[in-house]
Scaffold this active site. Structure first.
Site: not given
Length: 409
Positions: A158-161, A163, A283
């Site tokens: 996942g990404s962007g915090s 969960g 990235r």
């Protein structure tokens, strides 16, 4: 003469338009392939060719790129991880298939799996938080007991915090596991949850291109239990010894994971035992860090990345030295935006370089505890850290909004 095209897989709300502009400045025709192009507002503003395609389907992307190659010279392919980091692996596959410059698909995939990433870093002797993998509540509780509370619970992919939560007791572990496994959190792969030690200390984000450390960003979060960015500042106020140690650890991460082509972003905390690596991302960082680097040093990481993608030489020389910072606007709770004022006044404050709002009046705000909680940002630059923060304080004070609580279902 056949046009040279840059294929962009999906988009990004803060850096997507910058990639589009960089491509145009380099004489390329940017073409976006996305599952839902309409969710990227800048595509219309920038008049970008956008094609609807299932970006989870490698075969569909191969067909579309092959079709485009009949009318364009595809100079390069890259993409974004605004919603899903699996896009990065698919981009690497596409580059390999069309014999274009790009990273190793194997390295990208094992880096995007946070459990596999932890294993590889730990085997190389790189300091990481204690961690376990859990598939259900019982395993999560057992892992937390072995590690010691409090712990961080996060999806292994996942990404962007999204969960990600700090859990301070068994009740909070059960509550968050229920959220992650109860159908609310969207999984793009089979549910696997990382339980890890809460490493305490200042948070830093290291920006790299190839095997070169460009700089280190200082990051501030909002209050726990979630980790929503409130502010970023570049360059981070570090001593020479601290900077060197963080840089050395970051380069060791690249070697351990088989990275070193293109951009990378390494998140870590400075703890009692020195730097502890929280996450390696193959990235550019998403919280305005590339923009801050350009404001402070004159290094346009996005343009230099596009140059690399199309096989041209890049230039990471520092042009000047300033202090740049960003402040993220985050509401205290859920609601519908009645009004939001002060954007133009804030933008007029000397030293402010950008004020951007992500929402309009009547927009519903439902906080998720991740990057989606931010409703806007302010960026500023000046010769000193203190002056830049004063500028941000002044500008942020001018932006006001009113929200009506959402009705209960």
């Amino acid at each position: 003469m056949i046009k040279r095209a840059l294929i962009l897989i999906e988009g990004h709300r803060t850096s997507g338009s910058l990639y589009v502009r960089a491509a145009k400045q380099l004489g390329l025709n940017p073409i976006t392939l996305a599952a839902n192009p309409a969710c990227y507002n800048y595509l219309g503003v920038e008049q970008v060719d956008a094609i609807h395609v299932n970006t989870d389907d490698l075969e569909a992307l191969l067909r579309e790129c092959s079709r485009l190659s009949a009318n364009y010279d595809i100079a390069g392919i890259t993409g974004f991880a605004d919603f899903d980091e699996s896009v990065l692996a698919i981009v690497a596959d596409l580059c390999q298939w069309f014999n274009l410059p790009g990273p190793s698909p194997v390295s990208i995939r094992r880096c995007c799996d946070k459990f596999t990433q932890r294993q590889l870093l730990a085997r190389s002797g790189i300091p990481v938080p204690a961690y376990r993998l859990a598939m259900d509540v019982t395993e999560a509780e057992r892992s937390a007991a072995q590690i010691g509370l409090p712990v961080i619970l996060k999806p292994a992919v996942g990404s962007g915090s999204s969960g990600v939560r700090l859990c301070r007791n068994p009740d909070e572990i059960r509550e968050h596991m229920s959220y992650l496994l109860g159908g609310v959190h969207i999984w793009r792969s089979s549910p696997r949850i990382l339980v890890e030690e809460f490493a305490e200390g200042p948070f830093y984000s290291v920006e790299l291109m190839g095997d070169e450390v460009v700089g280190i960003v200082a990051v501030d979060f909002g209050s726990p239990p979630h980790f929503v960015f409130r502010g970023t500042a570049f360059p981070a106020p570090l001593g020479d010894d601290e900077y060197s140690l963080i840089a050395d650890v970051s380069l060791s991460c690249l070697r351990a994971l088989g990275l070193g082509w293109g951009p990378a972003n390494i998140e870590l905390r400075w703890t009692e035992r020195g730097p502890v690596v929280i996450e390696v991302n193959p990235r550019l960082a998403g919280a305005l860090e590339p923009q801050l680097v350009q404001l402070a040093y004159g290094i346009d990481l996005i343009t230099e990345h596009v140059k690399l993608v199309i096989g041209e030489g890049w230039d990471l020389r520092k042009r000047f030295s300033q202090n740049a910072a960003a402040r993220f606007l985050v509401p205290d709770g859920d609601g519908k935006v009645d009004w939001i004022h002060g954007e133009k006044l804030a933008a007029a404050v000397p030293g402010v370089v950008e004020v951007k709002l992500y929402v309009d009046c009547q927009s519903p705000i439902v906080k998720k505890g991740d990057y989606r909680d931010c409703i806007g940002h302010i960026m500023a630059v000046s010769p000193s850290v203190a002056q830049t923060q004063v500028i941000l304080d002044s500008a942020a004070h001018l932006i006001r909004w009113s929200m009506t609580p959402l009705s209960s279902p």
